[in-house]
Design a protein around this motif. Structure first.
Motif, PDB file in Angstrom:
ATOM      1  N   UNK A   6      -7.393  18.218   1.252  1.00 10.28           N
ATOM      2  CA  UNK A   6      -8.115  19.020   2.234  1.00 10.28           C
ATOM      3  C   UNK A   6      -8.301  18.273   3.546  1.00 10.28           C
ATOM      4  N   UNK A   7      -8.467  16.950   3.466  1.00  8.72           N
ATOM      5  CA  UNK A   7      -8.575  16.146   4.691  1.00  8.72           C
ATOM      6  C   UNK A   7      -7.275  16.209   5.495  1.00  8.72           C
ATOM      7  N   UNK A   8      -6.150  16.214   4.823  1.00  5.16           N
ATOM      8  CA  UNK A   8      -4.860  16.344   5.522  1.00  5.16           C
ATOM      9  C   UNK A   8      -4.810  17.680   6.239  1.00  5.16           C
ATOM     10  N   UNK A   9      -5.215  18.732   5.549  1.00  5.01           N
ATOM     11  CA  UNK A   9      -5.162  20.072   6.139  1.00  5.01           C
ATOM     12  C   UNK A   9      -6.160  20.229   7.284  1.00  5.01           C
ATOM     13  N   UNK A  10      -7.296  19.555   7.188  1.00  3.93           N
ATOM     14  CA  UNK A  10      -8.314  19.656   8.231  1.00  3.93           C
ATOM     15  C   UNK A  10      -8.024  18.724   9.402  1.00  3.93           C
ATOM     16  N   UNK A  11      -7.322  17.625   9.124  1.00  2.69           N
ATOM     17  CA  UNK A  11      -7.011  16.669  10.178  1.00  2.69           C
ATOM     18  C   UNK A  11      -8.085  15.616  10.363  1.00  2.69           C
ATOM     19  N   UNK A  12      -8.899  15.419   9.363  1.00  3.54           N
ATOM     20  CA  UNK A  12      -9.930  14.383   9.465  1.00  3.54           C
ATOM     21  C   UNK A  12      -9.488  13.159   8.663  1.00  3.54           C
ATOM     22  N   UNK A  13     -10.232  12.093   8.780  1.00  8.47           N
ATOM     23  CA  UNK A  13      -9.967  10.864   8.012  1.00  8.47           C
ATOM     24  C   UNK A  13      -8.545  10.365   8.222  1.00  8.47           C
ATOM     25  N   UNK A  14      -8.021  10.518   9.425  1.00  5.00           N
ATOM     26  CA  UNK A  14      -6.641  10.140   9.693  1.00  5.00           C
ATOM     27  C   UNK A  14      -6.484   8.627   9.662  1.00  5.00           C
ATOM     28  N   UNK A  15      -5.266   8.185   9.364  1.00  7.96           N
ATOM     29  CA  UNK A  15      -4.973   6.756   9.306  1.00  7.96           C
ATOM     30  C   UNK A  15      -4.675   6.186  10.679  1.00  7.96           C
ATOM     31  N   UNK A  24      -0.441   7.034   9.811  1.00 12.55           N
ATOM     32  CA  UNK A  24      -0.202   6.822   8.388  1.00 12.55           C
ATOM     33  C   UNK A  24      -0.925   7.917   7.610  1.00 12.55           C
ATOM     34  N   UNK A  25      -0.326   8.453   6.548  1.00 12.33           N
ATOM     35  CA  UNK A  25      -1.001   9.493   5.753  1.00 12.33           C
ATOM     36  C   UNK A  25      -2.031   8.873   4.804  1.00 12.33           C
ATOM     37  N   UNK A  26      -3.070   8.283   5.364  1.00 12.80           N
ATOM     38  CA  UNK A  26      -4.073   7.564   4.574  1.00 12.80           C
ATOM     39  C   UNK A  26      -4.724   8.474   3.540  1.00 12.80           C
ATOM     40  N   UNK A  27      -4.925   9.744   3.886  1.00 12.13           N
ATOM     41  CA  UNK A  27      -5.551  10.667   2.948  1.00 12.13           C
ATOM     42  C   UNK A  27      -4.675  10.842   1.708  1.00 12.13           C
ATOM     43  N   UNK A  28      -3.360  10.912   1.903  1.00 11.23           N
ATOM     44  CA  UNK A  28      -2.446  11.077   0.772  1.00 11.23           C
ATOM     45  C   UNK A  28      -2.359   9.795  -0.043  1.00 11.23           C
ATOM     46  N   UNK A  29      -2.415   8.644   0.627  1.00  7.82           N
ATOM     47  CA  UNK A  29      -2.448   7.371  -0.100  1.00  7.82           C
ATOM     48  C   UNK A  29      -3.668   7.338  -1.020  1.00  7.82           C
ATOM     49  N   UNK A  30      -4.807   7.764  -0.483  1.00  7.60           N
ATOM     50  CA  UNK A  30      -6.021   7.756  -1.292  1.00  7.60           C
ATOM     51  C   UNK A  30      -5.956   8.777  -2.419  1.00  7.60           C
ATOM     52  N   UNK A  31      -5.380   9.945  -2.167  1.00  4.36           N
ATOM     53  CA  UNK A  31      -5.254  10.947  -3.222  1.00  4.36           C
ATOM     54  C   UNK A  31      -4.424  10.405  -4.386  1.00  4.36           C
ATOM     55  N   UNK A  32      -3.333   9.728  -4.076  1.00  2.23           N
ATOM     56  CA  UNK A  32      -2.496   9.138  -5.129  1.00  2.23           C
ATOM     57  C   UNK A  32      -3.269   8.052  -5.873  1.00  2.23           C
TER      58      UNK A  32
END
Length: 130
Positions: free
Chosen positions: A54-63, A88-96
């Motif tokens: 959801x952070x990726x979709x919202x654009x928050x917590x960007x790397x 960097x896709x930090x949100x996706x790194x954290x999701x993984x």
């Protein structure tokens, strides 16, 4: 927590209210909360991983800024809170990482040595991930 237009309902809002309800319910039923917390460990991590998507979709917590040719780099529209350029896709790194920790917690469940161990592994592991 309640300002949905500015990204409210962060993970803290999703943990605090259920924790209060859990402790009140356990107290009313005479159950030790430590005996119940382990059941919430893996689902909590799944919810955190979904929240990061959801952070990726919202654009928050960007790397941080990354090279243009970095695989999976995310570029958001420039705005007052969004610096220009690929990130960097930090949100996706954290999701993984959350999903990997969830897998470890599921593996740990039949091997628990004390009530609440899976929950404490979840909290400490999530703290390390963040």
């Amino acid at each position: 927590v309640f300002n949905l237009r500015e990204g409210g309902m962060t993970i803290l809002g999703g943990i605090i209210l259920p924790a209060i309800v859990l402790f009140i319910t356990c107290r009313r039923r005479g159950i030790e909360p430590r005996n119940v917390l382990d059941a919430f460990a893996a689902p909590l991590l799944l919810g955190m991983a979904i929240g990061r998507v959801g952070c990726v979709l919202h654009g928050c917590c960007f790397g941080d800024a990354c090279p243009v040719d970095f695989p999976g780099a995310l570029t958001y529209p420039a705005g007052p809170t969004m610096p220009p350029g690929p990130r960097f896709p930090a949100q996706l790194f954290e999701a993984v990482a959350d999903l990997a920790l969830m897998g470890f917690v599921i593996w740990l469940m039949p091997r628990l040595r004390f009530a609440g161990q899976a929950f404490w592994v979840t909290l400490s592991g999530y703290g390390a991930i963040r």
